[in-house]
Design a protein around this motif. Structure first.
Motif, PDB file in Angstrom:
ATOM      1  N   VAL A 715     -21.137 -36.806  10.232  1.00 42.58           N
ATOM      2  CA  VAL A 715     -22.555 -36.533  10.410  1.00 42.58           C
ATOM      3  C   VAL A 715     -22.694 -35.094  10.878  1.00 42.58           C
ATOM      4  O   VAL A 715     -21.966 -34.642  11.764  1.00 42.58           O
ATOM      5  N   GLU A 716     -23.580 -34.344  10.269  1.00 40.48           N
ATOM      6  CA  GLU A 716     -23.737 -32.945  10.625  1.00 40.48           C
ATOM      7  C   GLU A 716     -24.813 -32.782  11.682  1.00 40.48           C
ATOM      8  O   GLU A 716     -25.717 -33.632  11.805  1.00 40.48           O
ATOM      9  N   PRO A 717     -24.744 -31.716  12.478  1.00 44.35           N
ATOM     10  CA  PRO A 717     -25.739 -31.509  13.522  1.00 44.35           C
ATOM     11  C   PRO A 717     -27.093 -31.144  12.914  1.00 44.35           C
ATOM     12  O   PRO A 717     -27.210 -30.808  11.725  1.00 44.35           O
ATOM     13  N   VAL A 718     -28.114 -31.221  13.760  1.00 42.36           N
ATOM     14  CA  VAL A 718     -29.478 -30.941  13.298  1.00 42.36           C
ATOM     15  C   VAL A 718     -29.581 -29.528  12.757  1.00 42.36           C
ATOM     16  O   VAL A 718     -30.246 -29.286  11.734  1.00 42.36           O
ATOM     17  N   ASP A 719     -28.899 -28.564  13.420  1.00 44.71           N
ATOM     18  CA  ASP A 719     -28.992 -27.173  12.946  1.00 44.71           C
ATOM     19  C   ASP A 719     -27.937 -26.837  11.897  1.00 44.71           C
ATOM     20  O   ASP A 719     -27.764 -25.678  11.549  1.00 44.71           O
ATOM     21  N   LYS A 720     -27.226 -27.828  11.440  1.00 45.93           N
ATOM     22  CA  LYS A 720     -26.259 -27.739  10.334  1.00 45.93           C
ATOM     23  C   LYS A 720     -24.930 -27.067  10.707  1.00 45.93           C
ATOM     24  O   LYS A 720     -23.966 -27.192   9.969  1.00 45.93           O
ATOM     25  N   ILE A 721     -24.847 -26.336  11.806  1.00 51.73           N
ATOM     26  CA  ILE A 721     -23.632 -25.590  12.147  1.00 51.73           C
ATOM     27  C   ILE A 721     -23.113 -26.071  13.502  1.00 51.73           C
ATOM     28  O   ILE A 721     -23.861 -26.084  14.494  1.00 51.73           O
ATOM     29  N   SER A 722     -21.798 -26.437  13.547  1.00 47.77           N
ATOM     30  CA  SER A 722     -21.180 -26.863  14.806  1.00 47.77           C
ATOM     31  C   SER A 722     -20.561 -25.642  15.478  1.00 47.77           C
ATOM     32  O   SER A 722     -19.427 -25.254  15.179  1.00 47.77           O
ATOM     33  N   ASP A 723     -21.328 -25.014  16.382  1.00 45.68           N
ATOM     34  CA  ASP A 723     -20.837 -23.780  16.997  1.00 45.68           C
ATOM     35  C   ASP A 723     -21.204 -23.676  18.469  1.00 45.68           C
ATOM     36  O   ASP A 723     -21.052 -22.619  19.078  1.00 45.68           O
ATOM     37  N   SER A 724     -21.686 -24.773  19.053  1.00 44.23           N
ATOM     38  CA  SER A 724     -22.141 -24.720  20.436  1.00 44.23           C
ATOM     39  C   SER A 724     -21.502 -25.834  21.253  1.00 44.23           C
ATOM     40  O   SER A 724     -21.001 -26.828  20.713  1.00 44.23           O
ATOM     41  N   LYS A 725     -21.557 -25.666  22.572  1.00 43.52           N
ATOM     42  CA  LYS A 725     -21.045 -26.689  23.464  1.00 43.52           C
ATOM     43  C   LYS A 725     -21.975 -27.899  23.532  1.00 43.52           C
ATOM     44  O   LYS A 725     -21.576 -28.954  24.035  1.00 43.52           O
ATOM     45  N   SER A 726     -23.171 -27.743  23.016  1.00 40.59           N
ATOM     46  CA  SER A 726     -24.136 -28.846  22.970  1.00 40.59           C
ATOM     47  C   SER A 726     -24.732 -28.908  21.578  1.00 40.59           C
ATOM     48  O   SER A 726     -25.205 -27.895  21.056  1.00 40.59           O
ATOM     49  N   GLU A 727     -24.683 -30.082  20.963  1.00 39.06           N
ATOM     50  CA  GLU A 727     -25.229 -30.272  19.629  1.00 39.06           C
ATOM     51  C   GLU A 727     -26.056 -31.553  19.608  1.00 39.06           C
ATOM     52  O   GLU A 727     -25.757 -32.533  20.328  1.00 39.06           O
ATOM     53  N   SER A 728     -27.108 -31.554  18.782  1.00 43.36           N
ATOM     54  CA  SER A 728     -27.951 -32.734  18.571  1.00 43.36           C
ATOM     55  C   SER A 728     -27.753 -33.248  17.163  1.00 43.36           C
ATOM     56  O   SER A 728     -27.591 -32.459  16.218  1.00 43.36           O
TER      57      SER A 728
END
Length: 770
Positions: A715-728
């Motif tokens: 499942v991809e994050p809401v903002d499409k990019i996994s680059d943060s310590k917090s993702e939704s």
């Protein structure tokens, strides 16, 4: 004292072994493998001394230096090879050259210059001889002609002006024969390899393809050549007279040495183990010497296509030794020299694995032999001892001849190949030997020089420097000071010996103490999520990790006992482990120990992880240190090889790395129903699943979900990019809802950080009616 030949019996076994190891590692100029204390560099064998430079010094096979003859260049020809040399009674030298082919006259008379006496369009003048009549006789290849030249001519002669006394192309059956049964010569033969005169002034010519010896009377121009001897060998390569007036001939093909009587009857004195007899010589006591070369089972080198007369291309199938000269190749079987005495079995007096003997000449002081492809001049005794008495400034020594004259040259003329020079072996002005250069590997202090007992009549000098070649930036030569090296400390040292009349010197040993140099840590690599486990690694089925240095060769070091190289090492994949690998070396070849320290971001104190390890890799548990950024410092010490006061250290700090053993947290997991459009009695219903993932130390790498314990789906994050310590995250899950009813479902989600730590959460979507 050190283990020179002849001295071993007076030394204890342990000292003999230590000196032997030191000599093996250091004789070539490399530093010994020992790691501490005074080192000893020895030169006591012929192979050791061969690496140096001798001028008027003979290097004997027993490892002693004695007075020897001097060697000087007389003339460098424009040709590649000087195939033959000769001299007249006045001491004037003549050289037969190849590519281009010519005869060059070289006189010692003041003001005289080398003069081209004869020039040919042929490939080479293969043989040149001075006859009893004072004329010069030159044999050319591949035309197979012998020209008669006026030795003191002032104008250059050529094929049109010189007198032809022998022409193989015209041997079609008109020549005379020694016997009625003698076979006619093969008209294809155009090779002349050697010539010699008998006491009556008749010329004997050795030919090839097929092998034969012809006799010519130069005094009678109209007389036809006589086929003196015929063999089924491919070539007659060399000729010499024995003490009884018989002609000795060496052949190529089966390696036969013939004794040919004055009436032309041949008798095989010896069949050599190799295929070609390159040279024969006869000693004053009647001993016949023969040098052989080449494998009988094959001709190791191919025929040579060469440009001959005019525009014709001629293929010359030469004996293997001459092919080796032209191609600058070496014959793998080397050369042997045999001594043949009447009534005795032939015996081998010398052999060389990587050399070819091209010419020999017997004198009162021994048998002279010229070799290639290292250009050595050897003096060999009947008993098998020998001396290297000169190194030619050319690849091959091809020809030699004695020269004596009150106003001319005096000594032994030598013709060389690659390059084509004429040199003179004669009286030396000085007797001096300069050793190979010792490389101590680092700055060193030099102590006493030890000389083998029995040496006398010498003086030792030394010089030192810090660049490998002693042509610039070195100290001047300095004599020893009561046996002590007077040259200052440096990385490199060279010694030389000057021999006085009757002087000789055996083995030489130089004591030196390397100035301690600090060890160097070349590279440090830290890999998280990997663990070395030598006991379980071989049998482990877990995933492995290769740990390598960034650039090939970065780990190379000079420690002889080092088992670590720049090749990758294998570790087990383990997210709870951290592995450090490092490379280090010591210029003194000292034994090393290592200590490891760790320091976190914002910290000022290095905390010890490991001390006094000799390994070059170490794994530890990541749980020993909190999550965060760190560096590893590796400190190398040469304390095992030095006292505490003298020990030195070197260190290197790794790049920053992160430790993260805490999994992410998954929060705010919930499912919200979203109604769909009914189609008949089927009304699909969807649920939007949303959740958040957080990690305290590293970004979230990716997330997955599972429905009703089914397979994991990305499942991809809401903002499409996994680059943060917090993702939704948000995903829509549609369900079939027969009659508007939805059954109970289990939703499980999990999130990974960049260190493969995983956090999970679940929820149940309860059953729902219309």
């Amino acid at each position: 004292m050190f283990a020179f030949s002849g001295m071993n019996r007076i030394l204890p076994p342990a000292i003999r072994l230590a000196a032997f190891v030191t000599a093996l590692s250091a004789a070539s100029g490399a530093p010994p493998l020992c790691a501490q204390g005074t080192h000893l560099w020895t030169q006591s064998k012929l192979d050791d001394f061969e690496k140096g430079t001798s001028r008027g010094v003979a290097i004997e096979s027993d490892g002693r230096l004695r007075e020897g003859p001097g060697l000087k260049d007389l003339y460098t020809t424009p040709s590649t090879f000087v195939w033959s040399v000769a001299a007249n009674k006045s001491g004037v030298a003549f050289a037969g050259t190849g590519s281009p082919g010519s005869v060059i006259r070289i006189a010692r008379t003041p003001g005289s210059k080398p003069f081209v006496l004869f020039e040919t369009r042929d490939l080479s003048v293969q043989v040149v001889r001075v006859g009893p009549d004072g004329f010069v006789y030159a044999a050319t290849l591949p035309s197979g002609k012998v020209y008669k030249l006026k030795a003191d001519a002032e104008t250059k002669q050529d094929e049109a002006t010189a007198t032809v006394v022998f022409d193989m192309a015209k041997l079609g059956g008109t020549e005379a024969s020694e016997s009625k049964d003698a076979p006619k010569p093969d008209a294809k033969a155009h090779y002349i390899w050697d010539m010699t005169f008998d006491a009556a002034g008749k010329l004997y010519i050795a030919t090839g393809d097929p092998g034969a010896v012809y006799r010519v009377d130069p005094a009678h121009a109209s007389a036809a050549p006589v086929q003196f001897f015929k063999t089924d060998e491919a070539h007659i390569r060399s000729l010499a007279w024995d003490t009884k007036g018989n002609l000795i001939a060496g052949a190529d093909g089966s390696g036969l040495v013939y004794r040919i009587s004055p009436d032309g009857k041949g008798y095989v004195l010896f069949e050599a183990p190799r295929r070609e007899i390159t040279s024969v010589a006869v000693g004053a006591d009647g001993t016949v010497y023969a040098a052989d070369v080449g494998d009988k089972s094959r001709n190791p080198l191919p025929p040579l296509p060469v440009q001959g007369i005019g525009t014709a291309t001629i293929t010359i199938v030469q004996p293997s030794s001459l092919q080796a000269v032209n191609t600058s190749a070496s014959l793998p079987d080397g050369t042997e020299i045999y001594a043949i005495n009447e009534g005795q079995a032939p015996r081998k007096v010398w052999s060389g694995k990587d050399e070819i003997v091209y010419a020999m000449f017997s004198r009162n002081d021994g048998l002279l032999a010229l070799t290639g492809n290292r250009g050595h001049i050897l003096r060999i005794q009947k008993g098998g001892s020998f001396a290297d008495i000169g190194h030619l400034d050319a690849q091959q020594g091809l020809s030699l001849a004695e020269v004596h004259g009150s106003q001319g040259f005096d000594g032994v003329l030598i013709g060389t190949g690659n390059t084509g020079k004429v040199s003179l072996l004669g009286t030396a002005e000085k007797h001096e030997y300069a050793s190979d250069v010792l490389d101590t590997g680092a700055m060193a202090r030099f102590g006493r020089i030890e000389i083998e007992p029995g040496s006398s009549g010498y003086e030792i000098w030394t010089r030192s420097g810090n660049v490998a070649q002693p042509v610039r930036g070195w100290t001047e030569w300095q004599p020893l000071n009561n046996g002590q090296v007077a040259s200052p400390a440096g990385r490199f040292l060279q010694w030389k010996a000057e021999l006085r009349a009757g002087g000789n010197i055996g083995g030489v040993g130089v004591n030196y103490l390397p100035v301690n140099a600090a060890p160097v840590v070349d590279d440090v690599v830290v890999v998280t999520g990997a663990r070395l486990n030598p006991q379980l690694q071989a049998a482990s089925l877990s995933t492995t990790v290769n740990i390598a240095f960034p650039t090939p060769g970065a780990a190379a070091d000079g420690t002889a006992t080092d088992t670590t190289s720049s090749s990758p090492i294998t570790a087990n994949k383990d997210k709870s482990g951290v592995t450090v690998r490092w490379a280090a070396h010591d210029d003194n070849s000292d034994d090393l120990t290592f200590a490891l320290f760790v320091r976190g971001d914002g910290e000022t104190v290095w905390r010890q992880l490991k001390d006094k390890t000799t390994d070059k890799a170490y794994s530890f548990d990541a749980a020993l240190i909190p999550d965060g950024g760190y560096q590893i410092k590796v400190v190398a010490s040469d304390s095992p090889s030095h006292t505490p006061a003298d020990a030195l250290t070197g260190e290197k700090v790794s790049d920053r790395f992160e430790v993260d053993t805490t999994p992410p947290t998954v929060t705010n997991l919930k499912a919200v129903a979203e109604a769909g459009t009914c189609q008949g009695d089927r009304c699909p219903k969807s649920f939007r699943v949303i959740f958040d993932a957080q990690d305290a130390n590293s970004p979230i790498a990716h997330a997955e979900y599972s429905l009703d314990a089914g397979p994991w789906q990305y499942v991809e994050p809401v903002d499409k990019i996994s680059d943060s310590k917090s993702e939704s995250y948000s995903l829509l899950l549609p369900f079939d809802a027969p009659d508007g009813k939805v059954s109970e479902h289990l939703i499980t989600v999990r999130a990974y950080d960049r260190f493969d730590n995983v956090g999970a959460a679940k929820m149940v979507i309860p059953a729902q009616d219309k």
